[in-house]
Write a protein that holds these residues in place. Structure first.
Motif, PDB file in Angstrom:
ATOM      1  N   THR A 150       0.843  -1.193   0.000  1.00 39.28           N
ATOM      2  CA  THR A 150       0.000   0.000   0.000  1.00 39.28           C
ATOM      3  C   THR A 150       0.882   1.247   0.000  1.00 39.28           C
ATOM      4  N   VAL A 177      -7.393   1.519 -11.602  1.00 40.56           N
ATOM      5  CA  VAL A 177      -8.511   1.215 -10.717  1.00 40.56           C
ATOM      6  C   VAL A 177      -9.726   0.808 -11.548  1.00 40.56           C
ATOM      7  N   ARG A 180      -9.507  -2.526 -12.680  1.00 39.52           N
ATOM      8  CA  ARG A 180      -9.585  -3.462 -11.569  1.00 39.52           C
ATOM      9  C   ARG A 180      -8.268  -4.170 -11.285  1.00 39.52           C
ATOM     10  N   ASP A 183      -6.576  -1.214  -6.310  1.00 35.77           N
ATOM     11  CA  ASP A 183      -7.628  -0.789  -5.388  1.00 35.77           C
ATOM     12  C   ASP A 183      -7.180   0.485  -4.674  1.00 35.77           C
ATOM     13  N   THR A 184      -8.140   1.285  -4.233  1.00 31.24           N
ATOM     14  CA  THR A 184      -7.839   2.485  -3.468  1.00 31.24           C
ATOM     15  C   THR A 184      -8.968   2.745  -2.488  1.00 31.24           C
ATOM     16  N   ASP A 185      -8.699   3.607  -1.507  1.00 33.73           N
ATOM     17  CA  ASP A 185      -9.763   3.980  -0.579  1.00 33.73           C
ATOM     18  C   ASP A 185     -10.570   5.137  -1.177  1.00 33.73           C
ATOM     19  N   GLU A 188      -8.774   8.244  -2.098  1.00 37.62           N
ATOM     20  CA  GLU A 188      -7.668   8.064  -3.037  1.00 37.62           C
ATOM     21  C   GLU A 188      -6.344   8.514  -2.422  1.00 37.62           C
ATOM     22  N   TYR A 191      -2.955   3.500  -2.455  1.00 36.58           N
ATOM     23  CA  TYR A 191      -3.250   2.569  -3.541  1.00 36.58           C
ATOM     24  C   TYR A 191      -2.554   1.252  -3.253  1.00 36.58           C
ATOM     25  N   SER A 194      -4.951  -4.880  -6.524  1.00 38.20           N
ATOM     26  CA  SER A 194      -6.147  -5.682  -6.295  1.00 38.20           C
ATOM     27  C   SER A 194      -5.778  -7.155  -6.433  1.00 38.20           C
TER      28      SER A 194
END
Length: 281
Positions: A150, A177, A180, A183-185, A188, A191, A194
């Motif tokens: 992350t 993203v 796919r 992934d991010t919150d 943003e 990151y 995925s």
């Protein structure tokens, strides 16, 4: 070759992979290589298998693949010329098989629109997978996230897009993203790869081994993709770990089992709950 902020050895490896993607990603190149996987063919035989390509499209592609060392042009006599895979091209077929496995598992499958509609072929899985990872800066970003775990956009930009403003990395990350692979919150702020992005490990290991002229059996020792993603950490020392224990490489379809008819009419098996990857083109 795009610059990166990665250590020299990692940058050299990544550069070879990106160069290899540049050889095989252009549209129809993978189909031509797969068409020639069985035996050398005359131009008219290749053309009959790819009737949608005009002479003005097929001739340049065969020439560029020959210039890249993947295809050999052999003159047998007057008006008798065949095209076949070089040794380098033959070594690439198992790599395409690894890519096909990822695409069959993670790419979105088009819903049937009419009775008798054909599912995506294996070669289409290969082409669509290559498009996703060949998007500009996509592969350097994915490599950075694999190594860092992350990470912030700033850290990824320093690895994958040095010399660009920070704002330039966000469109690339958003594309990944959307595809796919990342992934991010909601904010943003961070990151991460995925599950489909993490599952690209065999693909990048195979491409790296082929690009360096090594056997695919050596692929599991890759310094970035040969071990699980690192936990979130600072940049200091993050690239030093190259000896982590690795699981055995997954089984892939042997090249000898690939037949041209299978590749162009591959029936996609049912997979309950398979994650959807990026978009098809």
């Amino acid at each position: 070759m795009i610059p990166t902020g990665l250590p020299p050895a990692v940058h050299a490896d990544l550069s070879r992979v990106i160069e290899s993607l540049g050889m095989i990603t252009p549209r129809w190149n993978a189909r031509i290589l797969i068409t020639l996987a069985g035996q050398p063919l005359r131009y008219t035989e290749i053309k009959s298998r790819m009737p949608w390509l005009h002479d003005g499209q097929l001739h340049p592609k065969l020439r560029r693949l020959s210039d890249a060392g993947l295809v050999e042009r052999t003159e047998h006599g007057v008006r008798h010329v065949t095209y076949g895979l070089s040794a380098r091209g033959r070594d690439l077929i198992p790599v395409l098989a690894v890519i096909a496995v990822w695409g069959d598992t993670h790419l979105e499958k088009p819903a049937p629109t009419a009775a008798g509609a054909q599912p995506a072929s294996t070669v289409q899985d290969i082409e669509d997978s290559l498009v996703l990872i060949s998007y500009r800066h996509a592969t350097p970003i994915l490599w950075s996230l694999q190594a860092r775990g992350t990470s912030s956009a700033k850290a990824v930009a320093a690895d994958a897009m040095p010399g660009h403003g920070l704002s330039a990395v966000y469109p690339r990350l958003r594309q990944l993203v959307d595809d796919r692979l990342v992934d991010t919150d909601e904010a943003e702020a961070d990151y991460r790869l995925s599950p489909p992005g993490q599952a690209l490990a065999p693909v990048y290991r195979a491409l790296s081994a082929w690009a360096a002229g090594r056997p695919l059996s050596d692929a599991a020792t890759h310094p970035v993709w040969g071990h699980p993603p690192a936990p979130s950490q600072s940049a200091t020392g993050m690239w030093a770990s190259t000896t982590a224990k690795t699981p055995p490489a997954p089984q892939t379809t042997p090249a000898a089992q690939w037949r041209a008819g299978d590749l162009f009419s591959h029936q996609v098996p049912a997979r309950a709950g398979a994650p959807a990857g990026g978009h098809r083109r």
